[in-house]
Design a protein around this motif. Structure first.
Motif, short mmCIF file in Angstrom:
data_model
loop_
_atom_site.label_atom_id
_atom_site.label_comp_id
_atom_site.label_asym_id
_atom_site.label_seq_id
_atom_site.Cartn_x
_atom_site.Cartn_y
_atom_site.Cartn_z
N LYS A 18 0.75 -1.07 0.01
CA LYS A 18 -0.01 -0.09 -0.13
C LYS A 18 0.72 1.29 0.01
CE LYS A 18 -3.84 2.39 2.56
NZ LYS A 18 -3.18 3.88 2.27
N MET A 19 1.84 1.06 0.72
CA MET A 19 2.89 2.32 0.77
C MET A 19 3.42 2.56 -0.61
SD MET A 19 6.51 2.84 2.79
CE MET A 19 7.17 1.59 1.70
N ILE A 20 3.81 1.61 -1.25
CA ILE A 20 4.57 1.77 -2.45
C ILE A 20 3.64 2.19 -3.43
CG2 ILE A 20 5.25 0.50 -4.42
CD1 ILE A 20 6.44 -1.70 -2.41
N GLU A 21 2.04 1.70 -3.44
CA GLU A 21 1.13 2.30 -4.37
C GLU A 21 0.72 3.65 -4.08
OE1 GLU A 21 -1.46 1.98 -7.58
OE2 GLU A 21 -0.11 0.68 -6.65
N ASP A 22 0.82 4.03 -2.71
CA ASP A 22 0.57 5.53 -2.52
C ASP A 22 1.50 6.35 -3.05
OD1 ASP A 22 -1.82 4.61 -1.18
OD2 ASP A 22 -1.00 4.81 0.87
N ASP A 23 2.87 6.08 -2.78
CA ASP A 23 4.03 6.79 -3.21
C ASP A 23 4.04 6.72 -4.67
OD1 ASP A 23 4.74 7.01 -0.58
OD2 ASP A 23 6.59 5.78 -0.67
N THR A 24 3.54 5.66 -5.49
CA THR A 24 3.70 5.59 -6.79
C THR A 24 2.55 6.87 -7.23
OG1 THR A 24 4.51 3.52 -7.06
CG2 THR A 24 3.22 4.44 -8.89
N ASN A 25 1.41 6.97 -6.85
CA ASN A 25 0.39 7.86 -7.09
C ASN A 25 0.65 9.07 -6.77
OD1 ASN A 25 -1.35 5.71 -7.79
ND2 ASN A 25 -2.43 5.79 -5.75
N ARG A 26 1.44 9.51 -5.61
CA ARG A 26 2.05 10.78 -5.46
C ARG A 26 3.27 11.20 -6.40
NH1 ARG A 26 6.44 11.95 -2.54
NH2 ARG A 26 6.45 9.82 -1.79
N LEU A 27 4.08 10.47 -6.66
CA LEU A 27 4.95 10.76 -7.61
C LEU A 27 4.54 10.92 -9.09
CD1 LEU A 27 7.98 8.36 -6.28
CD2 LEU A 27 7.89 10.88 -6.07
N GLY A 28 3.36 10.07 -9.24
CA GLY A 28 2.91 10.10 -10.49
C GLY A 28 2.02 11.27 -10.73
N ALA A 29 1.48 12.11 -9.63
CA ALA A 29 0.35 13.02 -9.90
C ALA A 29 0.30 14.26 -10.70
CB ALA A 29 0.15 13.62 -8.45
N ARG A 30 1.81 14.94 -11.11
CA ARG A 30 2.09 16.06 -11.64
C ARG A 30 1.12 16.23 -13.06
NH1 ARG A 30 5.78 20.17 -11.49
NH2 ARG A 30 5.98 21.26 -13.52
N PRO A 31 1.24 15.54 -13.90
CA PRO A 31 0.69 15.73 -15.12
C PRO A 31 -1.02 15.43 -14.91
CG PRO A 31 1.72 13.59 -15.15
CD PRO A 31 2.01 14.12 -13.91
N TRP A 32 -1.42 14.95 -13.91
CA TRP A 32 -2.99 14.78 -13.80
C TRP A 32 -3.39 16.04 -13.16
CZ3 TRP A 32 -5.40 11.02 -16.22
CH2 TRP A 32 -4.60 9.95 -16.63
N ASN A 33 -2.46 16.83 -12.30
CA ASN A 33 -2.82 18.13 -11.61
C ASN A 33 -2.84 19.21 -12.56
OD1 ASN A 33 -3.33 17.15 -9.16
ND2 ASN A 33 -1.19 17.30 -8.41
N HIS A 34 -1.99 18.90 -13.59
CA HIS A 34 -1.83 20.07 -14.69
C HIS A 34 -3.30 19.70 -15.65
CE1 HIS A 34 0.05 22.44 -17.67
NE2 HIS A 34 -0.44 21.67 -18.88
N LEU A 35 -3.69 18.78 -15.72
CA LEU A 35 -4.79 18.63 -16.51
C LEU A 35 -6.20 19.02 -15.64
CD1 LEU A 35 -5.63 17.38 -19.39
CD2 LEU A 35 -5.92 15.20 -18.36
N GLY A 36 -6.23 18.94 -14.38
CA GLY A 36 -7.12 19.34 -13.60
C GLY A 36 -8.15 18.06 -13.63
N ASP A 37 -9.21 18.11 -12.53
CA ASP A 37 -10.03 16.88 -12.24
C ASP A 37 -11.10 16.89 -13.38
OD1 ASP A 37 -11.38 19.32 -11.53
OD2 ASP A 37 -12.18 18.76 -9.66
N GLU A 38 -11.60 17.99 -13.92
CA GLU A 38 -12.51 17.95 -14.99
C GLU A 38 -11.74 17.23 -16.21
OE1 GLU A 38 -15.77 20.74 -17.42
OE2 GLU A 38 -14.47 21.54 -15.78
N GLY A 39 -10.64 17.79 -16.57
CA GLY A 39 -9.85 17.35 -17.76
C GLY A 39 -9.61 15.77 -17.57
N ALA A 40 -9.21 15.29 -16.37
CA ALA A 40 -8.62 14.17 -16.18
C ALA A 40 -9.90 13.24 -16.04
CB ALA A 40 -8.11 13.90 -14.64
N ALA A 41 -11.12 13.75 -15.53
CA ALA A 41 -12.34 12.86 -15.57
C ALA A 41 -12.80 12.37 -17.02
CB ALA A 41 -13.41 13.39 -14.72
N ARG A 42 -12.61 13.68 -17.81
CA ARG A 42 -13.20 13.57 -19.42
C ARG A 42 -11.97 12.61 -20.06
NH1 ARG A 42 -16.92 12.77 -22.75
NH2 ARG A 42 -16.58 13.90 -25.00
N LEU A 43 -10.84 12.65 -19.80
CA LEU A 43 -9.84 11.63 -20.34
C LEU A 43 -10.29 10.20 -19.86
CD1 LEU A 43 -7.46 10.81 -22.15
CD2 LEU A 43 -5.92 11.78 -20.25
N GLY A 44 -10.60 10.01 -18.82
CA GLY A 44 -10.71 8.91 -18.29
C GLY A 44 -12.12 8.20 -18.57
#
Length: 294
Positions: A243-269
């Motif tokens: 779980k720690m590894i997954e949490d750290d992976t999510n945290r380290l991978g967050a930058r591009p998704w934050n740039h997209l924003g929650d609405e843009g990310a949701a639409r891409l999803g």
């Protein structure tokens, strides 16, 4: 239209869920028959060489050590059967071109030309490219190499390339998290397989080139550390580490998704999720590869 001035940060668990959910759009290339057909047509030998050369080609004519290091959970012995010999048969530039051609053919076969040319795919391509171009490259060798490639022009290839960058960016961060947890490549693979997600054990061993005695030895090491029980299942402590590894992976991978924003990310999803379902229905992955909980 998304107002870029009012984007909100994406929850890291949600960005991780989106990244995992969209990964089949990238990973389908590894299983599509078009990939081996076109890469062997470019000069590579049949078999695993297409995977190792295809994925590492953006880094240039690197050696087996670099590929084993950046791919992380593959047996170095398996890697060395294909790299660096691949570069005597086809240049990295030729392999990159052949790989894009294979993705084009595979997506057209499984999704159909109408879907490939749809406004939704073009919209998803724009969103994914915005996210990919926000990826940082420090300590991210595979993401950096893919970002250095010239962008394709066809929207479905832009989408695939952008998602490949996002996948490699997340993967590079995942390797950093595994290092912090003290797991080498084989131990990471064994412990992740024990979660019941990802690859089933026989495929994980065969595709990554590990022998049964090596797998058993890794289980013994992880059991001594309290991560696995003697039967290979995760302990409570092992579950916490994963779980720690997954949490750290999510945290380290967050930058591009934050740039997209929650609405843009949701639409891409939303768009990407529909494409993933279509690919799965078209049989993009063979049976006996992934656990049922994927």
């Amino acid at each position: 239209m998304i107002d870029r001035g009012s984007v909100r940060r994406v929850d890291i668990r949600e960005s991780g869920r989106l990244a995992r959910g969209l990964e089949p759009l990238h990973a389908m290339a590894y299983f599509a028959p078009e990939t081996e057909d076109l890469l062997t047509g470019a000069g590579l030998k049949p078999g695993r060489m297409s995977y190792f050369a295809g994925r590492s080609a953006p880094m240039g004519a690197v050696g087996a050590g670099v590929v084993a290091a950046t791919f992380y959970n593959f047996s170095p012995t398996l890697v060395a059967r294909s790299i660096p010999d691949a570069w005597t048969l086809a240049t990295p530039e030729t392999v990159v071109v052949a790989r894009f051609a294979a993705v084009d053919a595979a997506l057209r076969r499984m999704l159909g030309n109408d879907v490939v040319a749809s406004p939704e795919v073009a919209e998803a391509a724009g969103l994914a490219r915005r996210a990919a171009e926000a990826c940082t490259v420090e300590g991210r060798p595979l993401a950096a190499a893919h970002l250095d490639l010239q962008w394709p022009t066809a929207p479905h290839l832009v989408l695939w390339h952008a998602l490949s960058i996002l996948r490699e960016h997340r993967g590079d961060g995942h390797i950093a998290a595994l290092g912090v947890a003290g797991l080498n490549g084989l131990e990471a693979l064994v412990s992740y397989t024990a979660t019941g997600r990802g690859f089933v054990t026989p495929f994980a061993m065969a595709s990554r080139g590990w022998k049964q005695e090596q797998w058993d030895a890794a289980i013994a090491v992880l059991a001594e550390r309290g991560i696995l029980a003697a039967d290979g299942t995760l302990t409570t402590g092992g579950t916490a580490i994963r779980k720690m590894i997954e949490d750290d992976t999510n945290r380290l991978g967050a930058r591009p998704w934050n740039h997209l924003g929650d609405e843009g990310a949701a639409r891409l999803g939303e768009i990407g999720g529909g494409l993933v379902r279509a690919l799965l229905a078209a049989g993009c992955f063979p049976d006996g590869v992934f656990a049922a909980t994927r």
